[in-house]
Design an enzyme around this catalytic site. Structure first.
Site, PDB file in Angstrom:
ATOM      1  N   ASP A  13      14.042 -27.001  57.087  1.00  0.00           N
ATOM      2  CA  ASP A  13      14.647 -25.779  56.552  1.00  0.00           C
ATOM      3  C   ASP A  13      14.200 -24.530  57.294  1.00  0.00           C
ATOM      4  O   ASP A  13      14.085 -23.448  56.717  1.00  0.00           O
ATOM      5  CB  ASP A  13      14.339 -25.637  55.044  1.00  0.00           C
ATOM      6  CG  ASP A  13      14.789 -26.860  54.271  1.00  0.00           C
ATOM      7  OD1 ASP A  13      15.844 -27.418  54.627  1.00  0.00           O
ATOM      8  OD2 ASP A  13      14.089 -27.265  53.327  1.00  0.00           O
ATOM      9  N   LYS A  16      17.620 -24.443  61.419  1.00  0.00           N
ATOM     10  CA  LYS A  16      18.196 -25.175  62.565  1.00  0.00           C
ATOM     11  C   LYS A  16      19.710 -25.017  62.610  1.00  0.00           C
ATOM     12  O   LYS A  16      20.304 -24.875  63.677  1.00  0.00           O
ATOM     13  CB  LYS A  16      17.835 -26.668  62.489  1.00  0.00           C
ATOM     14  CG  LYS A  16      16.350 -26.944  62.552  1.00  0.00           C
ATOM     15  CD  LYS A  16      16.044 -28.407  62.358  1.00  0.00           C
ATOM     16  CE  LYS A  16      16.293 -28.912  60.959  1.00  0.00           C
ATOM     17  NZ  LYS A  16      15.367 -28.401  59.924  1.00  0.00           N
ATOM     18  N   GLY A  40      20.061 -30.409  54.953  1.00  0.00           N
ATOM     19  CA  GLY A  40      20.953 -29.380  54.432  1.00  0.00           C
ATOM     20  C   GLY A  40      20.830 -28.176  55.337  1.00  0.00           C
ATOM     21  O   GLY A  40      19.756 -27.597  55.455  1.00  0.00           O
ATOM     22  N   HIS A  41      21.899 -27.882  56.056  1.00  0.00           N
ATOM     23  CA  HIS A  41      21.879 -26.750  56.990  1.00  0.00           C
ATOM     24  C   HIS A  41      22.860 -25.696  56.506  1.00  0.00           C
ATOM     25  O   HIS A  41      24.043 -25.974  56.354  1.00  0.00           O
ATOM     26  CB  HIS A  41      22.284 -27.204  58.396  1.00  0.00           C
ATOM     27  CG  HIS A  41      21.472 -28.350  58.916  1.00  0.00           C
ATOM     28  ND1 HIS A  41      20.103 -28.324  58.951  1.00  0.00           N
ATOM     29  CD2 HIS A  41      21.840 -29.551  59.424  1.00  0.00           C
ATOM     30  CE1 HIS A  41      19.664 -29.463  59.466  1.00  0.00           C
ATOM     31  NE2 HIS A  41      20.696 -30.228  59.754  1.00  0.00           N
ATOM     32  N   GLN A 228      15.631 -32.612  59.554  1.00  0.00           N
ATOM     33  CA  GLN A 228      14.208 -32.610  59.199  1.00  0.00           C
ATOM     34  C   GLN A 228      13.376 -31.883  60.277  1.00  0.00           C
ATOM     35  O   GLN A 228      13.879 -30.975  60.885  1.00  0.00           O
ATOM     36  CB  GLN A 228      13.691 -34.042  58.961  1.00  0.00           C
ATOM     37  CG  GLN A 228      14.314 -34.714  57.748  1.00  0.00           C
ATOM     38  CD  GLN A 228      15.754 -35.144  57.970  1.00  0.00           C
ATOM     39  OE1 GLN A 228      16.037 -35.870  58.908  1.00  0.00           O
ATOM     40  NE2 GLN A 228      16.659 -34.716  57.128  1.00  0.00           N
ATOM     41  N   ARG A 307      15.883 -27.843  44.914  1.00  0.00           N
ATOM     42  CA  ARG A 307      14.488 -27.728  44.471  1.00  0.00           C
ATOM     43  C   ARG A 307      13.855 -26.458  45.043  1.00  0.00           C
ATOM     44  O   ARG A 307      14.114 -26.105  46.193  1.00  0.00           O
ATOM     45  CB  ARG A 307      13.665 -28.927  44.976  1.00  0.00           C
ATOM     46  CG  ARG A 307      13.996 -30.224  44.277  1.00  0.00           C
ATOM     47  CD  ARG A 307      13.173 -31.375  44.834  1.00  0.00           C
ATOM     48  NE  ARG A 307      13.600 -31.778  46.167  1.00  0.00           N
ATOM     49  CZ  ARG A 307      13.034 -32.743  46.879  1.00  0.00           C
ATOM     50  NH1 ARG A 307      11.993 -33.391  46.389  1.00  0.00           N
ATOM     51  NH2 ARG A 307      13.491 -33.064  48.070  1.00  0.00           N
ATOM     52  N   GLY A 417      14.913 -14.284  64.234  1.00  0.00           N
ATOM     53  CA  GLY A 417      15.929 -14.138  63.191  1.00  0.00           C
ATOM     54  C   GLY A 417      15.572 -12.996  62.257  1.00  0.00           C
ATOM     55  O   GLY A 417      14.433 -12.896  61.793  1.00  0.00           O
TER      56      GLY A 417
HETATM   57  P1  GDP Z   1      17.874 -25.966  58.314  1.00  0.00           P
HETATM   58  O1  GDP Z   1      17.803 -27.144  57.417  1.00  0.00           O
HETATM   59  O2  GDP Z   1      16.764 -25.931  59.310  1.00  0.00           O
HETATM   60  O3  GDP Z   1      19.219 -25.811  58.970  1.00  0.00           O
HETATM   61  O4  GDP Z   1      17.646 -24.690  57.401  1.00  0.00           O
HETATM   62  P2  GDP Z   1      18.323 -24.393  55.956  1.00  0.00           P
HETATM   63  O5  GDP Z   1      19.731 -23.977  56.180  1.00  0.00           O
HETATM   64  O6  GDP Z   1      18.052 -25.508  55.012  1.00  0.00           O
HETATM   65  O7  GDP Z   1      17.422 -23.190  55.455  1.00  0.00           O
HETATM   66  C1  GDP Z   1      17.318 -21.991  56.154  1.00  0.00           C
HETATM   67  C2  GDP Z   1      17.840 -20.848  55.277  1.00  0.00           C
HETATM   68  O8  GDP Z   1      17.472 -19.627  55.867  1.00  0.00           O
HETATM   69  C3  GDP Z   1      19.352 -20.795  55.159  1.00  0.00           C
HETATM   70  O9  GDP Z   1      19.676 -20.321  53.885  1.00  0.00           O
HETATM   71  C4  GDP Z   1      19.762 -19.799  56.242  1.00  0.00           C
HETATM   72  O10 GDP Z   1      20.979 -19.128  55.937  1.00  0.00           O
HETATM   73  C5  GDP Z   1      18.614 -18.846  56.186  1.00  0.00           C
HETATM   74  N1  GDP Z   1      18.272 -18.185  57.439  1.00  0.00           N
HETATM   75  C6  GDP Z   1      18.258 -18.674  58.715  1.00  0.00           C
HETATM   76  N2  GDP Z   1      17.759 -17.764  59.575  1.00  0.00           N
HETATM   77  C7  GDP Z   1      17.453 -16.666  58.829  1.00  0.00           C
HETATM   78  C8  GDP Z   1      16.852 -15.395  59.127  1.00  0.00           C
HETATM   79  O11 GDP Z   1      16.494 -15.088  60.274  1.00  0.00           O
HETATM   80  N3  GDP Z   1      16.686 -14.542  58.068  1.00  0.00           N
HETATM   81  C9  GDP Z   1      17.032 -14.864  56.792  1.00  0.00           C
HETATM   82  N4  GDP Z   1      16.809 -13.981  55.817  1.00  0.00           N
HETATM   83  N5  GDP Z   1      17.579 -16.041  56.482  1.00  0.00           N
HETATM   84  C10 GDP Z   1      17.776 -16.935  57.478  1.00  0.00           C
HETATM   85  P1  IMO Z   2      16.601 -30.275  56.918  1.00  0.00           P
HETATM   86  O1  IMO Z   2      17.340 -30.978  58.016  1.00  0.00           O
HETATM   87  C1  IMO Z   2      13.217 -30.295  54.168  1.00  0.00           C
HETATM   88  C2  IMO Z   2      11.822 -34.232  52.814  1.00  0.00           C
HETATM   89  C3  IMO Z   2      11.994 -34.582  51.350  1.00  0.00           C
HETATM   90  C4  IMO Z   2      10.785 -35.480  51.152  1.00  0.00           C
HETATM   91  C5  IMO Z   2      10.701 -36.245  52.463  1.00  0.00           C
HETATM   92  C6  IMO Z   2      11.350 -37.633  52.434  1.00  0.00           C
HETATM   93  O2  IMO Z   2      17.477 -29.497  55.991  1.00  0.00           O
HETATM   94  O3  IMO Z   2      15.451 -29.490  57.456  1.00  0.00           O
HETATM   95  P2  IMO Z   2      13.876 -38.450  52.417  1.00  0.00           P
HETATM   96  O4  IMO Z   2      14.970 -38.231  51.407  1.00  0.00           O
HETATM   97  O5  IMO Z   2      14.202 -37.985  53.777  1.00  0.00           O
HETATM   98  O6  IMO Z   2      13.366 -39.866  52.410  1.00  0.00           O
HETATM   99  O7  IMO Z   2      12.656 -37.546  51.872  1.00  0.00           O
HETATM  100  O8  IMO Z   2      11.363 -35.428  53.425  1.00  0.00           O
HETATM  101  N1  IMO Z   2      13.052 -33.821  53.515  1.00  0.00           N
HETATM  102  C7  IMO Z   2      13.331 -32.567  53.873  1.00  0.00           C
HETATM  103  N2  IMO Z   2      12.670 -31.414  53.641  1.00  0.00           N
HETATM  104  N3  IMO Z   2      14.335 -30.285  54.913  1.00  0.00           N
HETATM  105  C8  IMO Z   2      15.005 -31.435  55.176  1.00  0.00           C
HETATM  106  O9  IMO Z   2      16.043 -31.492  56.023  1.00  0.00           O
HETATM  107  C9  IMO Z   2      14.524 -32.647  54.618  1.00  0.00           C
HETATM  108  N4  IMO Z   2      14.933 -33.942  54.662  1.00  0.00           N
HETATM  109  C10 IMO Z   2      14.021 -34.642  54.000  1.00  0.00           C
HETATM  110  O10 IMO Z   2      11.948 -33.428  50.543  1.00  0.00           O
HETATM  111  O11 IMO Z   2       9.620 -34.704  51.034  1.00  0.00           O
HETATM  112 MG    MG Z   3      17.687 -27.575  55.377  1.00  0.00          MG
END
Ligand code: GDP
Ligand code: IMO
Ligand code: MG
Length: 432
Positions: A13, A16, A40-41, A228, A307, A417
């Site tokens: 998270d 990416k 989840g992106h 991840q 969560r 960012g």
């Molecule tokens: P990923 O799983 O690595 O793709 O990241 P997620 O999308 O799960 O979580 C990143 C969150 O941060 C998302 O809600 C993005 O919209 C947000 N985000 C990404 N870059 C920035 C930033 O530079 N500033 C802020 N405030 N939010 C950001």
């Molecule tokens: P992105 O790509 C954050 C965590 C779960 C758990 C562990 C194992 O959005 O960064 P799993 O269901 O993969 O067997 O769970 O890994 N986890 C993540 N945490 N971002 C993710 O993906 C994750 N994918 C799995 O919360 O601790």
């Molecule tokens: Mg994510």
């Protein structure tokens, strides 16, 4: 023939999806190489009319949002076919063309029994649980390694599929019924369920390894996007509190069929602080008002499960480790804007484990569980930085923070960012 890898530097998270989208218009292919719908992106795009569109992608590569960029699901991914079609339908309904999607014939499929097993195993583990996303990821990768997995290509041959499902269920139905007191699906049910998708899936399926190799030969740009992150990697992460796939840059090779000699750039995405979802050690975790501040200001709630994410200070032992393990050429430091308003910004530079200083990740996992962060305190800033588009526009304290983290992380910070939208970034060194 540039092949680029994007990985997460921390526990996921990091942003990416936004970084992939940022590069989208400059690349020809975006390939997801590991994981599945545990990812989840979030990608936020401001339209020409000023409206903001927010997309949450789980199984589809983030490049799908860029017209002209071919999205690919590589062989290293585990695919929940229902989720795949839900995502395709959801995007199509919003006017996104998904017809160019390619899916590896060798990718493994998440069967219903593995979703059930993921959930019941977690319950069974009780206090030792991993805190998985419950999507069947772990059991499906376990089947792959046990050589009882179901692959995308198996869906097109009923006889083979039946044999494979029989093989998998022989033991699993015993486990489900006798250990977990659950009803096991029949072979026929499972085969029928999986076969029901075959016709719709067929046009997407191909030899993605060959497709990507030919693309690189032509001089096309291929971006491989990790789900991840480094510390969730099954080999290099905080085992057993990890996911079940290779989330580091090396995983991009096995998960796509592109060899290491063709990769020229590895971009790691790191948040300007640290978050984690699920169980496991987290040395800089905050249980006080500062942790709550980061969760609220950064909206740190999971894109997949909703969560609340555990939040803590920046940890440069981790980013330095990520630089080493992934061979990072560029960092993207995200969410610097979230830190605005904090008077003091502690940055972890090393750990104290029972009186011994560790500048690198402790070799023993137990030591990592007991690691106490050693902090350097940096001054914060109060100015709104979300409108900054050049490094010079950032307040001095923000620039100092970026430079301090960079000096300790072992690779340059090329992009910073300053907000969730596509354009909200400060580019110090263009990524392409
Ligand atoms: P990923 O799983 O690595 O793709 O990241 P997620 O999308 O799960 O979580 C990143 C969150 O941060 C998302 O809600 C993005 O919209 C947000 N985000 C990404 N870059 C920035 C930033 O530079 N500033 C802020 N405030 N939010 C950001
Ligand atoms: P992105 O790509 C954050 C965590 C779960 C758990 C562990 C194992 O959005 O960064 P799993 O269901 O993969 O067997 O769970 O890994 N986890 C993540 N945490 N971002 C993710 O993906 C994750 N994918 C799995 O919360 O601790
Ligand atoms: Mg994510």
């Amino acid at each position: 023939m540039p092949a680029i890898v994007i990985v997460g530097a921390q526990w996921g998270d990091e942003g990416k999806g936004k970084a992939t989208d940022h590069l989208g218009s400059q690349v020809d292919y975006v390939v997801k190489f590991n994981g599945g719908n545990n990812a989840g992106h979030t990608v936020v795009i401001r339209q020409e009319n000023g409206d903001v569109e927010k997309y949450a992608l789980h199984l589809l590569p983030s490049g799908i949002l860029t017209p002209g960029c071919t999205p690919v699901i590589g062989n290293g991914v585990v695919v929940d076919i229902d989720v795949l079609f839900q995502e395709i339908d959801g995007l199509e309904a919003r006017g996104i063309d998904t017809s160019s999607l390619k899916l590896s014939a060798n990718a493994h499929v998440i069967a219903d029994y593995n979703r059930t097993l993921d959930k019941v195993t977690e319950r069974f583990l009780g206090s030792r649980k991993i805190g998985t996303t419950g999507r069947g990821i772990g059991p499906t990768y376990a089947d792959k390694m046990n050589r009882i997995g179901i692959r995308v290509q198996d869906l097109f041959d009923e006889k083979i599929l039946t044999q494979k499902v029989e093989g998998a269920l022989e033991l699993k139905s015993q486990i489900l019924t006798k250990i977990y007191n659950r009803r096991a699906p029949s072979v026929e049910q499972t085969v029928e369920e999986l076969r029901s998708h075959a016709d719709r899936l067929a046009p997407y399926v191909c030899d993605t390894g060959l497709l990507l190799s030919q693309a690189l030969d032509r001089g096309d740009v291929v971006l491989m996007e990790a789900g991840q992150a480094t510390l969730l990697d099954v080999d290099h992460g905080t085992y057993p509190f990890v996911t079940s796939s290779s989330a580091v840059s090396a995983g991009a090779c096995t998960g796509t069929g592109i060899p290491p000699t063709r990769i020229d750039q590895v971009i790691a995405i790191a948040k300007a602080y640290t978050t984690r979802v699920g169980e496991g050690p987290f040395p800089t975790e905050l249980h006080d008002d500062n942790g709550e501040f980061l969760r609220k200001a950064g909206w740190e709630y999971g894109t997949t499960t909703g969560r609340p994410r555990r939040c803590g200070w920046m940890d440069t032992v981790i980013t330095r480790y990520a630089a080493r393990v992934n061979g990072v050429t560029d960092f993207v430091l995200t969410k610097l804007d979230t830190l605005t308003g904090l008077a003091e910004l502690p940055v972890c530079v090393a750990y104290d484990v029972d009186g011994v200083r560790h500048d690198e990740m402790p070799v023993n996992q137990t030591d990592f569980h007991h690691a106490v962060p050693i902090y350097e305190n940096l001054p914060g800033w109060t100015e709104d930085i979300s409108g900054c588009r050049s490094f010079e526009e950032l307040p001095k304290a923000a620039r100092d923070y970026v430079e301090y983290v960079e000096a300790r992380s072992g690779a340059r910070i090329s992009v910073v960012g300053v907000g969730p939208e596509r354009e909200q970034a400060v580019v110090r060194h263009p990524l392409r």
